[in-house]
Design an enzyme around this catalytic site. Sequence first.
Site, short mmCIF file in Angstrom:
data_model
loop_
_atom_site.label_atom_id
_atom_site.label_comp_id
_atom_site.label_asym_id
_atom_site.label_seq_id
_atom_site.Cartn_x
_atom_site.Cartn_y
_atom_site.Cartn_z
N GLU A 1 0.97 -0.54 -0.15
CA GLU A 1 -0.16 -0.31 -0.12
C GLU A 1 1.67 1.47 -0.20
O GLU A 1 0.77 2.51 -0.36
CB GLU A 1 -1.22 -0.28 1.21
N GLU B 1 18.44 -5.91 7.84
CA GLU B 1 17.69 -5.47 6.59
C GLU B 1 17.38 -3.33 6.80
O GLU B 1 16.40 -3.49 6.83
CB GLU B 1 16.84 -5.85 5.51
N CYS C 1 13.77 -4.71 -2.40
CA CYS C 1 14.09 -6.48 -2.70
C CYS C 1 15.78 -6.41 -2.94
O CYS C 1 16.12 -7.05 -2.39
CB CYS C 1 13.20 -7.11 -2.44
#
Length: 230
Positions: free
Chosen positions: A10, A212, A116
Amino acid sequence: GNTVVLKPSEKVPLTMNYVCKLLAEAGLPPGVVNTINGGGPDVANALIDHPSVKAVTFVGSTPVARIVSNRCKGINKRCLALGGAKNHLVALEDCDLENTVKDVVASAFGCAGQRCMAASALVIVGEQGELVRRIKEEVGRISLGVGGGGMGPVNTPESLTNIRGYLGEIERVEGASLLVDGRATETPKEGNWIGPSVIMHSNASDRAMKSEIFGPVLSVIRVSTWSEAI
């Protein structure tokens, strides 16, 4: 054949909506690739639980990956849930300097590092001082802005706070240093802006080397041999 129902984040829905528009224009039959939007767990849970959905894939944070995996297990549904990760590049001593510098910087800082496949860790075999110097130099050329060639902001205030927290923590980590500190970069006044950062580590167990960060931060560490890098 197999069909797909895609729910983009979103926080960044426009890219995949545009991809699906292009697929339709290219002649893909209606119903083969479908997109739904929405935030919160309701949309995702409806997708996971729907009897016509035979398998679920997910990419995102590790906590949410666990939730998705456990929900699928509870109804005996196939699932591939990928959580937070670090993508590593290895630079050997015979690497092509010019191409390596360009590729490392483009991968680490494209999309402000919020993708990613951003290569957020660089493992250097040997000293390679010139490689490090040129990476710093190339990072220094990155401009901030939404125009052509500029690095944009990160996507939320929470992301900005998280990234700044990692950089502040590095200042207290023994053996680690900020070669480039994005917090010191002059930024536009409005938006979630932070400049690109480069961290030099001496310990692979540093939190910034393992977690990450999902932002414009490159972690660098030196090793002695190829096998040590692996």
